[in-house]
Every structure is written in C-alpha cells, then in structure tokens.
Design a protein around this motif. Structure first.
Motif, PDB file in Angstrom:
ATOM      1  N   UNK A 205       1.914  -6.660  -8.339  1.00 60.20           N
ATOM      2  CA  UNK A 205       2.638  -5.869  -7.266  1.00 60.20           C
ATOM      3  C   UNK A 205       3.267  -4.682  -8.154  1.00 60.20           C
ATOM      4  N   UNK A 206       3.311  -3.542  -7.843  1.00 58.45           N
ATOM      5  CA  UNK A 206       3.800  -2.295  -8.571  1.00 58.45           C
ATOM      6  C   UNK A 206       5.025  -1.848  -7.480  1.00 58.45           C
ATOM      7  N   UNK A 207       6.188  -1.827  -8.192  1.00 57.89           N
ATOM      8  CA  UNK A 207       7.490  -1.510  -7.630  1.00 57.89           C
ATOM      9  C   UNK A 207       7.879  -0.131  -8.055  1.00 57.89           C
ATOM     10  N   UNK A 208       8.526   0.647  -7.086  1.00 60.17           N
ATOM     11  CA  UNK A 208       9.033   1.957  -7.340  1.00 60.17           C
ATOM     12  C   UNK A 208       9.886   2.561  -6.194  1.00 60.17           C
ATOM     13  N   UNK A 209      11.194   2.942  -6.627  1.00 59.58           N
ATOM     14  CA  UNK A 209      11.989   3.194  -5.406  1.00 59.58           C
ATOM     15  C   UNK A 209      12.170   4.375  -4.771  1.00 59.58           C
ATOM     16  N   UNK A 210      11.622   5.557  -5.311  1.00 55.30           N
ATOM     17  CA  UNK A 210      11.798   6.816  -4.761  1.00 55.30           C
ATOM     18  C   UNK A 210      10.583   7.411  -4.501  1.00 55.30           C
ATOM     19  N   UNK A 212       8.122   8.047  -6.162  1.00 56.52           N
ATOM     20  CA  UNK A 212       7.587   9.234  -7.262  1.00 56.52           C
ATOM     21  C   UNK A 212       6.248   8.656  -7.956  1.00 56.52           C
ATOM     22  N   UNK A 213       6.120   7.482  -7.800  1.00 51.70           N
ATOM     23  CA  UNK A 213       4.912   6.820  -8.372  1.00 51.70           C
ATOM     24  C   UNK A 213       3.577   6.650  -7.623  1.00 51.70           C
ATOM     25  N   UNK A 214       2.516   6.646  -7.866  1.00 49.53           N
ATOM     26  CA  UNK A 214       1.242   6.831  -7.018  1.00 49.53           C
ATOM     27  C   UNK A 214       0.950   5.167  -6.598  1.00 49.53           C
ATOM     28  N   UNK A 215       1.678   4.352  -7.172  1.00 52.98           N
ATOM     29  CA  UNK A 215       1.446   2.926  -6.833  1.00 52.98           C
ATOM     30  C   UNK A 215       2.463   2.202  -6.143  1.00 52.98           C
ATOM     31  N   UNK A 216       3.248   3.145  -5.499  1.00 53.47           N
ATOM     32  CA  UNK A 216       4.437   2.448  -4.947  1.00 53.47           C
ATOM     33  C   UNK A 216       4.250   1.334  -3.947  1.00 53.47           C
ATOM     34  N   UNK A 247       3.249   6.931   0.720  1.00 52.05           N
ATOM     35  CA  UNK A 247       3.272   7.660  -0.481  1.00 52.05           C
ATOM     36  C   UNK A 247       2.261   7.457  -1.565  1.00 52.05           C
ATOM     37  N   UNK A 248       1.635   6.101  -1.487  1.00 48.10           N
ATOM     38  CA  UNK A 248       0.895   5.773  -2.673  1.00 48.10           C
ATOM     39  C   UNK A 248      -0.714   6.101  -2.338  1.00 48.10           C
ATOM     40  N   UNK A 249      -1.547   6.067  -3.312  1.00 48.36           N
ATOM     41  CA  UNK A 249      -2.834   6.295  -3.025  1.00 48.36           C
ATOM     42  C   UNK A 249      -3.518   5.083  -2.518  1.00 48.36           C
ATOM     43  N   UNK A 250      -2.966   3.916  -2.411  1.00 47.24           N
ATOM     44  CA  UNK A 250      -3.727   2.880  -1.966  1.00 47.24           C
ATOM     45  C   UNK A 250      -2.961   2.209  -0.567  1.00 47.24           C
ATOM     46  N   UNK A 251      -2.827   3.070   0.410  1.00 49.55           N
ATOM     47  CA  UNK A 251      -2.039   2.257   1.607  1.00 49.55           C
ATOM     48  C   UNK A 251      -2.710   1.573   2.506  1.00 49.55           C
ATOM     49  N   UNK A 315      -8.403   5.703  -4.002  1.00 48.56           N
ATOM     50  CA  UNK A 315      -7.933   5.424  -2.742  1.00 48.56           C
ATOM     51  C   UNK A 315      -8.143   6.744  -1.926  1.00 48.56           C
ATOM     52  N   UNK A 316      -6.937   7.165  -1.331  1.00 46.20           N
ATOM     53  CA  UNK A 316      -6.855   8.395  -0.743  1.00 46.20           C
ATOM     54  C   UNK A 316      -6.634   9.546  -1.505  1.00 46.20           C
ATOM     55  N   UNK A 317      -6.436   9.465  -2.622  1.00 41.67           N
ATOM     56  CA  UNK A 317      -6.554  10.718  -3.674  1.00 41.67           C
ATOM     57  C   UNK A 317      -8.087  11.282  -3.745  1.00 41.67           C
TER      58      UNK A 317
END
Length: 410
Positions: A205-210, A212-216, A247-251, A315-317
């Motif tokens: 699991x990838x964690x990001x709070x704002x 800004x990271x493509x794997x949020x 916001x991520x590439x893999x939603x 992913x979506x990118x």
C-alpha cells in the motif's frame, strides 16, 4: 573527476593492504564485476526515415561486506560502489556534463556513487533478519520489480520452508519540513520453498496525504508460483495495482500476468514459451525477461542499451483501458559445448495504442551467442529484428567479467 576516482581507488587499496581484523570473528568479503558494451539500434521513424543510434558503454562495480559474528548472531555492513557507469563520450566529460548514463536510473554519468549500502542484523537462533538502508529489490521473476534500489527497512523471519517479510520503503521524499508530500510504501510478503514449487505473495500500500504522489492510496497484490514436475517448470506470475485515489495513475484495476513453461529437453537443450498479457495499462518491470533483448529485458540498475519496445503501462498515464498488450514468445537455448551456447527466440506482439483504438502487430526474431572464456569472463553477441507495423534492428556485443568473491579473515 580523474583525480577523484584516483583518490578513491588509492584509499580502497590502502584500506585493504593495511586491513587487520580487530577480532577473529570479523571478516571482509570483496566482490567485483564489470562489462564493456558496443551497441546499435536501427529503426524507422514516423517520417519513414531510417534512424541509427550506436555507442559504447561500460560499468565497473566493487562491493565490500564487513561482518562480525558472535555465537548465534551477526552484524554486517553491506555495500557496493559503482565506480563507472556511463557511455563512452571521448574527451567531452571533463565536468560530467556530456554523459547521460547507461545503467543508472538516477545520477548517470561517471561519478562514483553508492549502488547499495545497508546495515544488517541476523539472529541465527531465531532465524530473524533486520536490514536498514539502500537495498536491492526483486520480485516475481522480475515481473513486479527487477534489480531496483529502495531506501528500506526490512524485517524477515524464517520458519522452516516459509519466509515472512515486512517492508517499509521511502519511495518519494518531498519537502523535509512536511510529511504530507511524502510517498511511503508498506508491504507484507510471504514465500515458501519446497522441492517441487516456489510460492510467493506480495501485498503493498502506498500512502500520500496531499495528492502529490502518483501512487496515492494505491494497493498492489503480486502473487506467483513456480511449479516443477520432472523436466518441466510452470510459471504463473501476476502483478495487480488499483483502487488508488483519483489523483493516482492506478485508480481502478490494472493487471499484468504471465504464464510460462520451461522444458529441459536434455543436458544441452532447454525450451521456453510464455504468454504475457497486460490489461488496462497494467504495470510490469522493464527488467522482465521477454526472451527478446529489445523488448523489456532491461533491469533497473544493469540497464539495457537496446530496449526499443516496452510492454506494459502506467495505468491512466499511458491510456488506462485503452492500453492493452499481448506478447507470445519462445526461446531455445542450446549449449554446444563447455564454452559456446546459442539462443534463438521468436515473439509475436500485439499492442493497442494508448491514445487511439488502432492496434500495432509485430513479429520479432532474435539470436544470442555466448562464449564462456573462462569461469569468470565471457563474450556475447545479441541481435534482433522486428517487422510488421514497426520495423527495427538491434545489435549488442558485450565483454564482461565477474570475479569470485575474496574473503579476508584473521
């Protein structure tokens, strides 16, 4: 730069010559490997003009592990330096501005740099291992990740034939004054080894709070099994990413999967065949061995110079549901004698464009010849040609040395 390398090399020599372990249970293990490559890539551009790229490159690495053993536990410092990893660029790189790098996904150039370096504690009685620092990462026969480097904390416990592993990776570090823009990965892995099969499962699991990271908020599941029956081996490998934030590439759901069979015909011949399928821009490592030297087969820190086609997406990118790949490939390895071996291969690739609904269909043939000069050095030639909706030709010559480890102990 030359002065810097000379100073570093001199320092290493002095350390080795004067090295005397302060304790009889302390040992030093040295390793080294290097290669020089010559390559060319010919392809037809969008304007139907032939474009040729050719150059030379090299890599030289030296590793040093220092281990202290006491009764049932040990502590180690394990490291390796890349002393040179760059294209040959003549007299230009006086200040390192003329080099883009050939086998490093970060710094490039011919500046000496850390390849990996970490601290390790091992409890032999409890079969427990802890590592902290920059480490190598591989998973699922290089489908999920291949020869990558991760800033990592790792806990591993062995129980009989089973391994249980916990991992924390700092995948992206933003502003040091804020933790909201960091990209952190948490993973649990388990592996089981028996005489007939190898089984592995990764859950991350990838964690990001704002945002800004493509794997949020992305989840990753990567199971694999390698089953052996007599002279056959069956491989099933899967890498799934999805359920990330908008916001991520893999939603959504993005998958790459491989099914392969390896058959040892006799002591001299081995036949391999596989199908690789990518759904919805699913991700697989560039280092995955497709049997074709110009399609993936490009580990992160031992970079290929002739990768001309990449299977797999982001992913979506790269188009999401419009990105669909299918590769069918086979390879025969024939060991002619103790020195020579040849490996012809064939592949059929169908790729759906990320931007359009049209498909590109291509056939690929390749041949690799390898000459084992002695136990520690070899020379190899690789070539491949693609035809169909895309045309290209690649060639690579390599001379490599991998010296045996040297152990120093008082």
């Amino acid at each position: 730069m030359k002065k810097y390398i000379k100073t570093l090399s001199t320092g290493l020599c002095v350390c080795l010559i004067s090295f005397t372990p302060a304790h009889s249970n302390t040992s030093v293990n040295l390793s080294s490997d290097a290669y020089v490559r010559f390559y060319t890539v010919d392809k037809i551009s969008n304007s139907s003009k032939k474009v040729t790229q050719s150059a030379q490159a090299q890599q030289l690495r030296i590793g040093m592990d220092i281990t202290h053993l006491e009764e049932d536990h040990s502590v180690s410092i394990k490291s390796r330096l890349t002393l040179s990893g760059d294209h040959w660029d003549g007299d230009r790189p006086l200040n390192n501005t003329g080099i883009s790098g050939s086998n490093d996904d970060g710094g490039g150039g011919n500046t000496a740099r850390l390849d990996y370096g970490y601290l390790e504690y091992v409890d032999l009685n409890k079969q427990f291992t802890f590592r902290a620092g920059r480490q190598m990462a591989n998973w699922a026969n290089c489908l999920t990740t291949c020869d990558d480097r991760r800033d990592r904390l790792m806990f591993m416990r062995r129980s009989g034939q089973n391994f249980f592993i916990g991992v924390y990776d700092k995948r992206y570090s933003g502003d040091y004054q804020s933790s909201r823009d960091d990209g952190d990965m948490f993973a649990i892995l388990t592996m089981r080894f028996t005489q007939s099969y190898e089984l592995g499962l990764l859950a991350a699991y990838w964690q990001n709070s704002d945002g800004s990271y493509v794997l949020e908020d992305v989840f990753n599941f990567s199971p694999y099994i390698k089953y052996r029956y007599r002279n056959l081996q069956f491989n099933l490998l899967v890498n799934w990413l999805g359920q990330g934030s908008d916001n991520s590439w893999f939603p959504k759901s993005h998958t790459a999967a491989v099914f392969g069979v390896e058959a040892s015909i006799n002591k001299m011949m081995k036949l391999e065949a596989q199908t690789l399928q990518v759904f919805n821009g699913g991700y697989l490592s560039t280092g995955y061995d497709t049997y074709l030297p110009h399609i993936n087969s490009n580990p992160e820190h031992n970079q290929s110079l002739i990768q001309a086609i990449r299977v797999g997406g982001l992913g979506t990118f790269t188009g999401g549901r419009k990105h669909r790949d299918s590769l069918y490939s086979t390879r025969l390895t024939y060991k002619m004698d103790n020195n020579w071996s040849i490996s012809p291969s064939y592949g059929y690739l169908q790729q759906e464009s990320s931007q359009k609904t049209e498909q590109h269909k291509t056939h690929h043939i390749a041949l690799k010849a390898n000459y084992q000069i002695n136990n520690f050095s070899q020379f190899s030639l690789s070539g491949a040609r693609s035809f169909g909706d895309k045309h290209l030709t690649v060639g690579l010559a390599e001379f490599s040395i991998n010296l045996p480890n040297l152990a120093l102990k008082q």
